[in-house]
Design a protein around this motif. Sequence first.
Motif, mmCIF file in Angstrom:
data_model
loop_
_atom_site.group_PDB
_atom_site.id
_atom_site.type_symbol
_atom_site.label_atom_id
_atom_site.label_comp_id
_atom_site.label_asym_id
_atom_site.label_seq_id
_atom_site.Cartn_x
_atom_site.Cartn_y
_atom_site.Cartn_z
ATOM 1 N N ILE A 13 29.714 36.595 -1.947
ATOM 2 C CA ILE A 13 30.313 35.737 -1.132
ATOM 3 C C ILE A 13 31.796 36.346 -0.491
ATOM 4 O O ILE A 13 32.043 35.869 0.783
ATOM 5 N N ALA A 14 32.604 36.923 -1.213
ATOM 6 C CA ALA A 14 33.652 37.421 -0.633
ATOM 7 C C ALA A 14 33.485 38.509 0.260
ATOM 8 O O ALA A 14 34.159 38.684 1.384
ATOM 9 N N LYS A 15 32.513 39.381 0.082
ATOM 10 C CA LYS A 15 32.034 40.301 1.025
ATOM 11 C C LYS A 15 31.312 39.746 2.415
ATOM 12 O O LYS A 15 32.058 40.129 3.545
ATOM 13 N N GLY A 16 30.707 38.768 2.168
ATOM 14 C CA GLY A 16 30.077 37.947 3.470
ATOM 15 C C GLY A 16 31.523 37.348 4.198
ATOM 16 O O GLY A 16 31.216 37.635 5.525
ATOM 17 N N LEU A 17 32.258 36.837 3.568
ATOM 18 C CA LEU A 17 33.441 36.286 4.212
ATOM 19 C C LEU A 17 34.351 37.375 4.929
ATOM 20 O O LEU A 17 35.054 37.125 5.984
ATOM 21 N N ARG A 18 34.485 38.421 4.188
ATOM 22 C CA ARG A 18 35.191 39.387 4.995
ATOM 23 C C ARG A 18 34.448 40.070 6.271
ATOM 24 O O ARG A 18 35.160 40.173 7.223
ATOM 25 N N ILE A 87 43.753 30.367 -11.282
ATOM 26 C CA ILE A 87 43.356 31.499 -12.103
ATOM 27 C C ILE A 87 44.002 32.812 -11.547
ATOM 28 O O ILE A 87 44.601 33.676 -11.938
ATOM 29 N N ASP A 88 43.844 32.887 -10.278
ATOM 30 C CA ASP A 88 43.979 34.023 -9.595
ATOM 31 C C ASP A 88 44.554 33.609 -7.979
ATOM 32 O O ASP A 88 44.062 33.536 -7.164
ATOM 33 N N PRO A 89 45.989 33.551 -7.926
ATOM 34 C CA PRO A 89 46.657 33.140 -7.051
ATOM 35 C C PRO A 89 46.563 33.686 -5.550
ATOM 36 O O PRO A 89 46.788 33.312 -4.471
ATOM 37 N N GLU A 90 46.148 35.049 -5.633
ATOM 38 C CA GLU A 90 45.988 35.854 -4.590
ATOM 39 C C GLU A 90 44.457 35.954 -4.155
ATOM 40 O O GLU A 90 44.091 36.987 -3.040
ATOM 41 N N HIS A 91 43.521 35.145 -4.549
ATOM 42 C CA HIS A 91 42.295 35.165 -4.290
ATOM 43 C C HIS A 91 41.748 34.836 -2.757
ATOM 44 O O HIS A 91 42.001 33.638 -2.703
ATOM 45 N N GLU A 92 41.570 35.988 -2.114
ATOM 46 C CA GLU A 92 41.404 35.546 -0.728
ATOM 47 C C GLU A 92 40.196 34.693 -0.076
ATOM 48 O O GLU A 92 40.454 33.815 0.601
ATOM 49 N N ALA A 93 39.122 34.610 -0.834
ATOM 50 C CA ALA A 93 37.948 33.953 -0.336
ATOM 51 C C ALA A 93 38.212 32.439 -0.849
ATOM 52 O O ALA A 93 38.093 31.721 -0.039
ATOM 53 N N ALA A 94 39.017 32.276 -1.887
ATOM 54 C CA ALA A 94 39.294 30.954 -2.430
ATOM 55 C C ALA A 94 40.318 30.232 -1.157
ATOM 56 O O ALA A 94 40.170 29.247 -0.676
ATOM 57 N N ALA A 99 41.436 26.814 3.277
ATOM 58 C CA ALA A 99 42.028 26.562 4.629
ATOM 59 C C ALA A 99 41.103 25.816 5.316
ATOM 60 O O ALA A 99 41.330 24.963 6.339
ATOM 61 N N ALA A 100 40.022 26.320 5.532
ATOM 62 C CA ALA A 100 38.900 25.757 6.193
ATOM 63 C C ALA A 100 38.601 24.357 5.914
ATOM 64 O O ALA A 100 38.502 23.339 6.897
ATOM 65 N N LEU A 101 38.437 23.919 4.748
ATOM 66 C CA LEU A 101 38.021 22.645 4.136
ATOM 67 C C LEU A 101 39.435 21.514 4.665
ATOM 68 O O LEU A 101 39.201 20.638 5.061
ATOM 69 N N GLU A 102 40.398 22.154 4.483
ATOM 70 C CA GLU A 102 41.867 21.273 4.718
ATOM 71 C C GLU A 102 42.036 21.309 6.348
ATOM 72 O O GLU A 102 42.283 20.290 6.666
ATOM 73 N N ALA A 103 41.509 22.143 6.988
ATOM 74 C CA ALA A 103 41.723 22.185 8.416
ATOM 75 C C ALA A 103 40.613 21.344 9.017
ATOM 76 O O ALA A 103 40.915 20.468 10.075
ATOM 77 N N SER A 104 39.500 20.920 8.224
ATOM 78 C CA SER A 104 38.474 19.916 8.781
ATOM 79 C C SER A 104 38.814 18.496 8.419
ATOM 80 O O SER A 104 38.023 17.689 8.686
ATOM 81 N N LYS A 105 39.993 18.484 7.579
ATOM 82 C CA LYS A 105 40.263 16.758 7.181
ATOM 83 C C LYS A 105 40.532 16.202 8.458
ATOM 84 O O LYS A 105 41.602 16.547 9.197
#
Length: 110
Positions: A13-18, A87-94, A99-105
């Motif tokens: 998932i993370a690789k696909g997102l990158r 759990i991981d504050p720097e998790h780029e994929a999350a 951000a995408a979910l919040e932007a679509s609100k």
Amino acid sequence: FATGDYHYAAFMIAKGLRLEPELARADTDKRSFYRKPETFEKQLATLRGYLKDKPYDAAAHLVLAYNLKFSGRADEAKAVFHRVLEIDPEHEAAQAFLAALEASKPIGPM
């Protein structure tokens, strides 16, 4: 995800997102990929059971949030993406998916 290899699924998932950052904004329903949608729901239930035993597994939480996002459960996905960031504050994929979910609100009444 389907085989229970949540760490590899999270890696992919993370690789696909990158490779394709717009994945975070994609709109599809993974349940339609299954001949029987209840199979997908069973796999989600298995993942939730795993997370009861391993509540600090950020990778598994990412996989859950991703599957919730892509099965029409945006609000639940947001909560789980937030859990990944607890759990991981720097998790780029999350961060990207959230951000995408919040932007679509929607903003206020139309």
